[in-house]
Write an enzyme that holds these catalytic residues in place. Structure first.
Site, PDB file in Angstrom:
ATOM      1  N   GLU A  21       0.852  -1.193   0.000  1.00 44.67           N
ATOM      2  CA  GLU A  21       0.000   0.000   0.000  1.00 44.67           C
ATOM      3  C   GLU A  21       0.881   1.233   0.000  1.00 44.67           C
ATOM      4  O   GLU A  21       1.999   1.211   0.515  1.00 44.67           O
ATOM      5  CB  GLU A  21      -0.897   0.023   1.239  1.00 44.67           C
ATOM      6  CG  GLU A  21      -1.843  -1.156   1.331  1.00 44.67           C
ATOM      7  CD  GLU A  21      -2.473  -1.295   2.699  1.00 44.67           C
ATOM      8  OE1 GLU A  21      -3.517  -1.958   2.781  1.00 44.67           O
ATOM      9  OE2 GLU A  21      -1.921  -0.761   3.687  1.00 44.67           O
TER      10      GLU A  21
ATOM     11  N   LYS B 265      10.622   3.805   2.950  1.00 45.54           N
ATOM     12  CA  LYS B 265      10.486   5.236   2.679  1.00 45.54           C
ATOM     13  C   LYS B 265      11.369   5.651   1.510  1.00 45.54           C
ATOM     14  O   LYS B 265      12.521   5.222   1.405  1.00 45.54           O
ATOM     15  CB  LYS B 265      10.845   6.055   3.917  1.00 45.54           C
ATOM     16  CG  LYS B 265       9.829   5.928   5.051  1.00 45.54           C
ATOM     17  CD  LYS B 265      10.056   6.983   6.107  1.00 45.54           C
ATOM     18  CE  LYS B 265       8.946   6.985   7.146  1.00 45.54           C
ATOM     19  NZ  LYS B 265       9.113   8.075   8.126  1.00 45.54           N
TER      20      LYS B 265
ATOM     21  N   CYS C  92       8.279  50.794  -6.047  1.00 43.26           N
ATOM     22  CA  CYS C  92       8.018  52.229  -5.853  1.00 43.26           C
ATOM     23  C   CYS C  92       9.016  52.900  -4.926  1.00 43.26           C
ATOM     24  O   CYS C  92       8.890  54.089  -4.631  1.00 43.26           O
ATOM     25  CB  CYS C  92       6.598  52.440  -5.336  1.00 43.26           C
ATOM     26  SG  CYS C  92       6.321  51.805  -3.660  1.00 43.26           S
TER      27      CYS C  92
ATOM     28  N   TYR D  33      -7.518   1.951   5.151  1.00 42.74           N
ATOM     29  CA  TYR D  33      -6.641   0.880   4.689  1.00 42.74           C
ATOM     30  C   TYR D  33      -6.639  -0.345   5.603  1.00 42.74           C
ATOM     31  O   TYR D  33      -5.930  -1.321   5.325  1.00 42.74           O
ATOM     32  CB  TYR D  33      -5.206   1.388   4.548  1.00 42.74           C
ATOM     33  CG  TYR D  33      -4.673   2.100   5.772  1.00 42.74           C
ATOM     34  CD1 TYR D  33      -4.270   1.406   6.910  1.00 42.74           C
ATOM     35  CD2 TYR D  33      -4.580   3.487   5.792  1.00 42.74           C
ATOM     36  CE1 TYR D  33      -3.796   2.067   8.027  1.00 42.74           C
ATOM     37  CE2 TYR D  33      -4.102   4.155   6.904  1.00 42.74           C
ATOM     38  CZ  TYR D  33      -3.707   3.438   8.018  1.00 42.74           C
ATOM     39  OH  TYR D  33      -3.240   4.096   9.126  1.00 42.74           O
TER      40      TYR D  33
ATOM     41  N   CYS E  35       5.206  46.813   1.825  1.00 44.41           N
ATOM     42  CA  CYS E  35       5.281  48.156   1.276  1.00 44.41           C
ATOM     43  C   CYS E  35       4.023  48.898   1.712  1.00 44.41           C
ATOM     44  O   CYS E  35       2.909  48.479   1.363  1.00 44.41           O
ATOM     45  CB  CYS E  35       5.372  48.115  -0.248  1.00 44.41           C
ATOM     46  SG  CYS E  35       5.179  49.750  -1.017  1.00 44.41           S
TER      47      CYS E  35
ATOM     48  N   CYS F 167       1.728  52.168  -5.187  1.00 41.85           N
ATOM     49  CA  CYS F 167       2.651  51.099  -5.578  1.00 41.85           C
ATOM     50  C   CYS F 167       2.022  50.305  -6.733  1.00 41.85           C
ATOM     51  O   CYS F 167       0.988  49.644  -6.537  1.00 41.85           O
ATOM     52  CB  CYS F 167       2.928  50.187  -4.387  1.00 41.85           C
ATOM     53  SG  CYS F 167       4.080  48.858  -4.737  1.00 41.85           S
TER      54      CYS F 167
ATOM     55  N   CYS G 171      10.809  49.190  -1.289  1.00 41.87           N
ATOM     56  CA  CYS G 171       9.975  48.457  -2.238  1.00 41.87           C
ATOM     57  C   CYS G 171      10.647  48.460  -3.608  1.00 41.87           C
ATOM     58  O   CYS G 171      11.040  49.524  -4.100  1.00 41.87           O
ATOM     59  CB  CYS G 171       8.595  49.106  -2.325  1.00 41.87           C
ATOM     60  SG  CYS G 171       7.533  48.394  -3.607  1.00 41.87           S
TER      61      CYS G 171
END
Length: 707
Positions: free
Chosen positions: A151, A350, A447, A263, A462, A468, A444
């Site tokens: 599974e 795994k 801007c 399961y 910002c 902006c 920013c």
């Protein structure tokens, strides 16, 4: 409904299911939805049982068999009738009532559940050679005549489900394997978990083990919604599912659209000789079993299964981190037995998390609609989990500091939950001596406004909301989206053009566009230009709650916008509400209330609302969405609601008070008529009410008033 895809139909039914249960009273013109006062006790009880069975059948056909036997309207009318009957007569509500699917139960703390069958952990390995050794140990004990079942090992949250006489009675987390938390109310909101199992020769008591998960599609959808409202994103689907299962409000769990694969079946004297037989029984009983399991006659077939899914796991709707290998025959399992911690007849293999190394070329910074600035790494292209990765999010300044990133670093890249590429580590031994450290920007990038960082938040922002460009464009993109104004004929590229040409700077400008202006743009012929203008005009009919969402107040998502719209009725009442008044509205927490107050305190935002008003968008709840008046029995009386209640949510109580002529206030004062106090009512409100001589009433008192 046949015109929609099944996925679209499911989303529609989920939304309508929730909306009508919470909001719409049943029609009183239908003889089946007559007032309970005119129905006998026996008839009411029978009607509740009839509706429960009927709606459960429709749901099973809809979700399990992709068949819709009734229209959405008819389904929701029946559901609303059932909800009304259950509210009036909770003693007859069925344990498998479909109304439980939307949640609403509040769990202050989770009770402890002792597992009848311990939820043991499995031994695990990353080595195929160790799997061969496991196989040899099995053969030494039971010989060569046996089979395995393989599974997928789903990356979710383990859950145990107990059924008695076919009814789900307890759902619990794994906990320490011996005892876990009772999460029954939350589990009932998961649609792939049956509330009642109907089958011939069903064991009187049995337990089912499964894995609760959030699909990639749901995860991405929720993160898109959180991004829309400026909220922090969920880290990965597994953590999102785990956090949802431990929420105190099951109605919020229902909105996470969790799923469950089962399961394993456990119980006394079960009539199955193998694990495969029991899993097939679960399938036939209506449980959601992943079709990916496989019976294997040899360890070689097991290896084929492992290698197949290692290459194809990205095709699954959720993450896996390996496979589980089990001896199929139950009698052989008994012979193999257990160690102190795990069964000898099962092991987990795994997969190694796929990671690649590549060079960090540069870091750029993106500005979102809410002003949040996100650093993004530009990488030398590298193939990872079947795709070529060129960019990876670094999330925030804290992550840059944790990784100690330098330009030119050799970095390890993984796909988090097989979705989002991320940098997990730096190969320090390969760092160039004079490489430049990556530092978070101060201004920013769009801007040049100095960035700010709010207390308790990892992101930089910002603050130039009105100037902006990325924020302005993002606000328009948010406004036109399907869940907001749903304006057809306009997309991101069109917004870029219109903005860059100076034709629009905020959503209200869309309503002033002219045909000749659009004809001067790239890719616009007369027909496409007219379609855009028609879509804009059509959006003027969009209901207020969607307009409110489209306005783009931080933290106000589609559901919160609906709650605010229904509670206050119009934009002016919301704008005038103070913090305390906002907190009285359903689902409005501290963060949302503060954001709404801050939004309307800004003169530019108020001017934006007036610009929308001037073009004619809907800024109040239409009459068809308003609650119908029930009586004037509470006329002139005022209420403050505090605490939690057995039969009502707070928004339902407010609606009930207003439908009967009363008013709900935000705070206790000498002018207040009643403090409606539920469980865990605020001590300060109770104390103040007593000092001022305000009557304190219970839920039962209130029901007596309006009966």
């Amino acid at each position: 409904m046949a015109k929609d895809s099944i996925a679209t139909c499911v989303l529609k039914r989920r939304w309508l299911f929730y909306f009508f249960l919470k909001k719409e009273p049943p029609s009183d013109t239908d003889p089946k939805t007559q007032s309970t006062a005119s129905m006998s006790t026996q008839n009411i009880q029978a009607r509740i049982a009839e509706l429960t069975a009927q709606l459960n059948h429709y749901n099973e056909q809809y979700y399990q068999n992709s068949t819709s036997e009734v229209s959405d309207f008819e389904f929701d009318k029946l559901l609303a009738e059932l909800h009304q009957l259950e509210q009036a007569h909770p003693q007859w509500a069925q344990p498998d009532s479909p109304t439980q699917r939307v949640g609403g139960a509040i769990t202050k703390e989770f009770a402890t559940v002792f597992h009848q069958y311990p939820m043991l952990s499995l031994g695990n390995t990353y080595s195929e050679a160790e799997l061969q050794d496991f196989d040899q140990r099995i053969r030494k004990i039971i010989g060569d005549n046996f089979e395995y079942v393989c599974e997928l090992k789903f990356d979710g949250v383990a859950i145990s489900l107990r059924y008695e006489n076919g009814l789900l009675t307890v759902a619990a987390t794994r906990g320490d394997g011996v005892r876990g938390d009772d999460i029954t109310a939350n589990a009932r909101t998961i649609r792939s978990i049956p509330l009642r199992v109907k089958a011939a020769n069903l064991p009187p008591v049995f337990e089912v083990r499964g894995e609760v998960f959030m699909s990639y599609k749901t995860f991405e959808q929720i993160n898109k919604e959180r991004e829309d409202i400026g909220d922090s994103l969920l880290a990965n689907p597994r953590n999102a599912a785990s956090g949802a299962l431990k929420m105190q409000d099951s109605a919020l769990v229902a909105k996470r659209n969790l799923e469950c694969y089962v399961y394993a079946l456990m119980g006394e004297n079960l009539p199955f000789g193998t694990h495969e037989e029991s899993v097939k029984a679960l399938e036939s009983w209506g449980f959601n079993v992943s079709p990916t399991y496989r019976r294997c006659a040899s360890i070689a077939e097991v290896m084929d299964f492992i290698h197949f899914w290692e290459k194809n796991k990205e095709t699954l709707p959720l993450a896996i981190d390996g496979i589980v290998l089990k001896v199929n025959d139950f009698a052989q399992r008994e012979e193999l037995g257990f160690t102190a911690k795990s069964p000898r007849w099962a092991i987990s293999f795994k997969y190694q998390a796929e990671a690649k190394t590549t060079r960090l070329l540069s870091v750029v910074y993106q500005v979102g609609r809410t002003g949040a600035v996100t650093p993004v790494a530009n990488l030398e292209p590298v193939e990872l989990a079947g795709t070529v990765v060129k960019r990876a999010s670094i999330h925030n300044a804290n992550e840059i500091q944790r990784l100690d990133l330098h330009l030119g670093d050799l970095v390890y890249v993984e796909k988090g939950g097989e979705i989002i590429p991320k940098i997990t580590a730096v190969e320090l031994s390969a760092r160039e001596p004079n490489s430049q450290p990556v530092g978070f920007i101060d201004e920013c990038p769009a801007c040049q406004t100095p960035l700010v960082r709010k207390d308790g938040e990892a992101a930089h922002y910002c603050p130039n909301e009105s100037g902006c460009p990325p924020q302005l464009k993002g606000r328009i993109e948010h406004f036109i989206q399907r869940k907001a104004m749903n304006i057809e004929g306009i997309g991101v590229e069109t917004i870029e053009q219109l903005f860059d040409k100076g034709l629009i700077s905020n959503p209200a400008d869309l309503y002033h566009l002219k045909l000749e202006q659009l004809l001067g743009l790239e890719r616009f012929a007369k027909k496409s230009a007219q379609n855009l203008l028609d879509g804009v005009q059509k959006s003027l009919q969009t209901p207020f709650e969607r307009v409110l969402f489209g306005i783009g107040i931080r933290y106000v998502g589609a559901t919160v916008a609906e709650k605010l719209a229904q509670f206050f009725g119009n934009i002016d009442a919301i704008a005038a509400a103070d913090y305390e008044t906002l907190r009285t509205a359903p689902e409005i927490g501290e963060k949302i209330a503060q954001s709404v107050v801050a939004f309307f305190a800004d003169e530019k935002n108020r001017a934006y609302i007036e610009a929308l008003r001037a073009v004619g968008v809907q800024l109040q709840v239409s009459d068809e969405h308003k609650l119908e008046k029930e009586s004037d029995v509470l006329q002139g009386k005022t209420f403050v609601i505090s605490g939690t209640f057995q039969r009502y949510e707070r928004d339902e109580l407010k609606a009930k008070i207003e439908a009967n002529g009363g008013k709900v206030l935000s705070g206790v004062s000498g002018k207040l008529t009643y403090l409606l106090a539920g469980e865990k009512a605020g001590d300060s409100k109770l104390e103040k009410a007593q000092k001022l001589g305000v009557s304190v009433i219970s839920e039962a008192d209130f029901e007596q008033m309006i009966s």
